[in-house]
Motif scaffolding. Sequence first.
Motif, PDB file in Angstrom:
ATOM      1  N   GLY A 118      -5.941  17.840  -3.766  1.00 56.75           N
ATOM      2  CA  GLY A 118      -6.173  18.612  -4.974  1.00 56.75           C
ATOM      3  C   GLY A 118      -7.359  18.107  -5.772  1.00 56.75           C
ATOM      4  N   LEU A 119      -7.618  16.813  -5.679  1.00 53.97           N
ATOM      5  CA  LEU A 119      -8.746  16.217  -6.396  1.00 53.97           C
ATOM      6  C   LEU A 119     -10.039  16.254  -5.587  1.00 53.97           C
ATOM      7  CD1 LEU A 119      -6.914  13.085  -7.859  1.00 53.97           C
ATOM      8  CD2 LEU A 119      -7.849  14.997  -9.174  1.00 53.97           C
ATOM      9  N   GLY A 120      -9.954  16.725  -4.347  1.00 48.09           N
ATOM     10  CA  GLY A 120     -11.129  16.689  -3.480  1.00 48.09           C
ATOM     11  C   GLY A 120     -11.425  15.295  -2.971  1.00 48.09           C
ATOM     12  N   LEU A 121     -10.392  14.440  -2.967  1.00 48.70           N
ATOM     13  CA  LEU A 121     -10.528  13.052  -2.513  1.00 48.70           C
ATOM     14  C   LEU A 121      -9.483  12.758  -1.433  1.00 48.70           C
ATOM     15  CD1 LEU A 121     -10.892  11.391  -6.039  1.00 48.70           C
ATOM     16  CD2 LEU A 121     -12.731  11.762  -4.375  1.00 48.70           C
ATOM     17  N   PRO A 122      -9.582  13.438  -0.288  1.00 49.73           N
ATOM     18  CA  PRO A 122      -8.543  13.261   0.734  1.00 49.73           C
ATOM     19  C   PRO A 122      -8.426  11.829   1.234  1.00 49.73           C
ATOM     20  CG  PRO A 122     -10.447  14.433   1.616  1.00 49.73           C
ATOM     21  CD  PRO A 122     -10.629  14.381   0.138  1.00 49.73           C
ATOM     22  N   ALA A 123      -9.547  11.122   1.347  1.00 47.75           N
ATOM     23  CA  ALA A 123      -9.486   9.742   1.837  1.00 47.75           C
ATOM     24  C   ALA A 123      -8.698   8.859   0.877  1.00 47.75           C
ATOM     25  CB  ALA A 123     -10.902   9.184   2.022  1.00 47.75           C
ATOM     26  N   LEU A 124      -8.862   9.087  -0.414  1.00 46.40           N
ATOM     27  CA  LEU A 124      -8.130   8.289  -1.397  1.00 46.40           C
ATOM     28  C   LEU A 124      -6.644   8.629  -1.358  1.00 46.40           C
ATOM     29  CD1 LEU A 124      -8.710   6.131  -3.545  1.00 46.40           C
ATOM     30  CD2 LEU A 124      -8.802   7.968  -5.241  1.00 46.40           C
ATOM     31  N   GLY A 125      -6.336   9.899  -1.133  1.00 44.99           N
ATOM     32  CA  GLY A 125      -4.929  10.288  -0.997  1.00 44.99           C
ATOM     33  C   GLY A 125      -4.282   9.638   0.203  1.00 44.99           C
ATOM     34  N   TRP A 126      -5.011   9.613   1.332  1.00 43.19           N
ATOM     35  CA  TRP A 126      -4.478   8.961   2.530  1.00 43.19           C
ATOM     36  C   TRP A 126      -4.365   7.455   2.338  1.00 43.19           C
ATOM     37  CZ3 TRP A 126      -1.762  10.825   6.276  1.00 43.19           C
ATOM     38  CH2 TRP A 126      -1.892  12.166   6.641  1.00 43.19           C
ATOM     39  N   ALA A 127      -5.282   6.866   1.590  1.00 45.83           N
ATOM     40  CA  ALA A 127      -5.181   5.433   1.307  1.00 45.83           C
ATOM     41  C   ALA A 127      -3.921   5.137   0.502  1.00 45.83           C
ATOM     42  CB  ALA A 127      -6.420   4.961   0.536  1.00 45.83           C
ATOM     43  N   ALA A 128      -3.656   5.982  -0.504  1.00 44.64           N
ATOM     44  CA  ALA A 128      -2.442   5.800  -1.309  1.00 44.64           C
ATOM     45  C   ALA A 128      -1.200   5.957  -0.449  1.00 44.64           C
ATOM     46  CB  ALA A 128      -2.430   6.815  -2.458  1.00 44.64           C
ATOM     47  N   ALA A 129      -1.209   6.958   0.445  1.00 44.70           N
ATOM     48  CA  ALA A 129      -0.054   7.195   1.318  1.00 44.70           C
ATOM     49  C   ALA A 129       0.171   6.022   2.269  1.00 44.70           C
ATOM     50  CB  ALA A 129      -0.268   8.485   2.105  1.00 44.70           C
ATOM     51  N   THR A 130      -0.915   5.514   2.836  1.00 40.32           N
ATOM     52  CA  THR A 130      -0.808   4.377   3.757  1.00 40.32           C
ATOM     53  C   THR A 130      -0.237   3.160   3.055  1.00 40.32           C
ATOM     54  OG1 THR A 130      -2.709   5.177   5.028  1.00 40.32           O
ATOM     55  CG2 THR A 130      -2.101   2.866   5.310  1.00 40.32           C
ATOM     56  N   LEU A 131      -0.722   2.894   1.862  1.00 33.84           N
ATOM     57  CA  LEU A 131      -0.217   1.743   1.105  1.00 33.84           C
ATOM     58  C   LEU A 131       1.242   1.934   0.716  1.00 33.84           C
ATOM     59  CD1 LEU A 131      -3.366   1.133  -1.095  1.00 33.84           C
ATOM     60  CD2 LEU A 131      -2.406  -0.491   0.551  1.00 33.84           C
ATOM     61  N   ALA A 132       1.626   3.178   0.403  1.00 30.77           N
ATOM     62  CA  ALA A 132       3.023   3.449   0.058  1.00 30.77           C
ATOM     63  C   ALA A 132       3.937   3.132   1.242  1.00 30.77           C
ATOM     64  CB  ALA A 132       3.186   4.905  -0.373  1.00 30.77           C
ATOM     65  N   VAL A 133       3.520   3.547   2.430  1.00 25.80           N
ATOM     66  CA  VAL A 133       4.304   3.238   3.632  1.00 25.80           C
ATOM     67  C   VAL A 133       4.329   1.728   3.854  1.00 25.80           C
ATOM     68  CG1 VAL A 133       4.424   3.518   6.137  1.00 25.80           C
ATOM     69  CG2 VAL A 133       3.890   5.483   4.684  1.00 25.80           C
ATOM     70  N   PHE A 134       3.232   1.062   3.546  1.00 27.99           N
ATOM     71  CA  PHE A 134       3.161  -0.383   3.737  1.00 27.99           C
ATOM     72  C   PHE A 134       4.121  -1.126   2.810  1.00 27.99           C
ATOM     73  CE2 PHE A 134       0.055  -1.436   6.846  1.00 27.99           C
ATOM     74  CZ  PHE A 134       0.085  -2.831   6.957  1.00 27.99           C
ATOM     75  N   THR A 135       4.407  -0.580   1.630  1.00 27.64           N
ATOM     76  CA  THR A 135       5.386  -1.255   0.760  1.00 27.64           C
ATOM     77  C   THR A 135       6.746  -1.304   1.447  1.00 27.64           C
ATOM     78  OG1 THR A 135       5.997   0.784  -0.439  1.00 27.64           O
ATOM     79  CG2 THR A 135       4.188  -0.533  -1.346  1.00 27.64           C
ATOM     80  N   ALA A 136       7.109  -0.185   2.095  1.00 25.97           N
ATOM     81  CA  ALA A 136       8.383  -0.162   2.812  1.00 25.97           C
ATOM     82  C   ALA A 136       8.330  -1.086   4.027  1.00 25.97           C
ATOM     83  CB  ALA A 136       8.707   1.265   3.251  1.00 25.97           C
ATOM     84  N   TYR A 137       7.179  -1.114   4.683  1.00 29.29           N
ATOM     85  CA  TYR A 137       7.051  -1.987   5.859  1.00 29.29           C
ATOM     86  C   TYR A 137       7.231  -3.457   5.483  1.00 29.29           C
ATOM     87  CZ  TYR A 137       4.906  -4.737   9.531  1.00 29.29           C
ATOM     88  OH  TYR A 137       4.674  -5.690  10.482  1.00 29.29           O
ATOM     89  N   THR A 138       6.595  -3.881   4.405  1.00 28.97           N
ATOM     90  CA  THR A 138       6.726  -5.291   4.024  1.00 28.97           C
ATOM     91  C   THR A 138       8.156  -5.615   3.612  1.00 28.97           C
ATOM     92  OG1 THR A 138       5.878  -4.716   1.815  1.00 28.97           O
ATOM     93  CG2 THR A 138       4.320  -5.651   3.382  1.00 28.97           C
ATOM     94  N   ARG A 139       8.824  -4.669   2.968  1.00 26.02           N
ATOM     95  CA  ARG A 139      10.231  -4.886   2.621  1.00 26.02           C
ATOM     96  C   ARG A 139      11.077  -5.088   3.875  1.00 26.02           C
ATOM     97  NH1 ARG A 139      12.000   0.157   0.713  1.00 26.02           N
ATOM     98  NH2 ARG A 139      12.975   0.515   2.734  1.00 26.02           N
ATOM     99  N   GLU A 140      10.882  -4.204   4.863  1.00 26.57           N
ATOM    100  CA  GLU A 140      11.653  -4.314   6.096  1.00 26.57           C
ATOM    101  C   GLU A 140      11.233  -5.519   6.921  1.00 26.57           C
ATOM    102  OE1 GLU A 140      14.379  -2.486   6.773  1.00 26.57           O
ATOM    103  OE2 GLU A 140      13.977  -1.837   4.719  1.00 26.57           O
ATOM    104  N   LEU A 141       9.963  -5.912   6.830  1.00 27.06           N
ATOM    105  CA  LEU A 141       9.515  -7.128   7.515  1.00 27.06           C
ATOM    106  C   LEU A 141      10.263  -8.332   6.964  1.00 27.06           C
ATOM    107  CD1 LEU A 141       7.627  -8.649   9.427  1.00 27.06           C
ATOM    108  CD2 LEU A 141       5.905  -8.654   7.596  1.00 27.06           C
ATOM    109  N   GLY A 142      10.414  -8.385   5.642  1.00 27.66           N
ATOM    110  CA  GLY A 142      11.173  -9.468   5.047  1.00 27.66           C
ATOM    111  C   GLY A 142      12.612  -9.490   5.535  1.00 27.66           C
ATOM    112  N   ARG A 143      13.209  -8.329   5.625  1.00 28.40           N
ATOM    113  CA  ARG A 143      14.595  -8.254   6.109  1.00 28.40           C
ATOM    114  C   ARG A 143      14.696  -8.719   7.561  1.00 28.40           C
ATOM    115  NH1 ARG A 143      17.406  -2.674   5.109  1.00 28.40           N
ATOM    116  NH2 ARG A 143      19.158  -3.895   5.850  1.00 28.40           N
ATOM    117  N   SER A 144      13.690  -8.355   8.375  1.00 30.04           N
ATOM    118  CA  SER A 144      13.714  -8.777   9.780  1.00 30.04           C
ATOM    119  C   SER A 144      13.577 -10.290   9.911  1.00 30.04           C
ATOM    120  CB  SER A 144      12.597  -8.074  10.562  1.00 30.04           C
ATOM    121  OG  SER A 144      11.322  -8.609  10.220  1.00 30.04           O
ATOM    122  N   CYS A 145      13.023 -10.924   8.862  1.00 29.61           N
ATOM    123  CA  CYS A 145      12.904 -12.384   8.844  1.00 29.61           C
ATOM    124  C   CYS A 145      14.151 -13.048   8.251  1.00 29.61           C
ATOM    125  CB  CYS A 145      11.672 -12.807   8.040  1.00 29.61           C
ATOM    126  SG  CYS A 145      10.100 -12.295   8.768  1.00 29.61           S
TER     127      CYS A 145
END
Length: 214
Positions: A118-145
């Motif tokens: 919507g802002l004409g910044l698709p790369a920034l939107g994908w960066a935000a989405a990737t980082l959002a998924v990474f928050t869940a990944y780091t949480r689950e990585l901690g649990r796996s440890c």
Amino acid sequence: MTQAPDRRPISSRDTGWARWLSRWLADTSITPNQISLASIAAAALASGALWAVGTADGALRVGLLLLAALGCQVRLICNLMDGLVAIEAGRQAPDGPFWNEFPDRIADIVILVGLGLGLGLPALGWAAATLAVFTAYTRELGRSCGLPADFCGPMAKPQRMALVTGGALLALAEPLWSGAGGVLWLTLWAVVLGTALTVARRAWRIVRALHTRA
């Protein structure tokens, strides 16, 4: 209510409206997994509205911003209700853990990419989405440890959705100062930077906890 160690601490879980809604849902044939899937539909609604608002004005823009805010909040309500109906109402399904997490990742991606488009910044939107998924990944990585689930912020899922909701509502007032998308631009950048900090903080806490345990 005692908070389970691997459940996100949410204060609204013990509110009267949440209890009432979860009891009502528990008395229907709606399953927790279906509620989880409904969060994707709410996210798609918010995403489409955020995407379309980039080229809209007047009453249409107002309606789209309100729709985006509503979609984000319905997504969070679905995330709250699936757990309440499953656990408090005793309706867990064998595949419940999958449907509790998988739709969340789709919803994060859909909403944040829609905001970027919507802002004409698709790369920034994908960066935000990737980082959002990474928050869940780091949480689950901690649990796996062998560590407890870490839901720390400053930009965990509830904070991301609160920020996008607030940004959409604040953008309603942009005509007062002849604004043109500046609020949502700041919102997306705040999500990116805050989520990056959240990923780094969770990763550091995992490393520190592993060293402490050793």
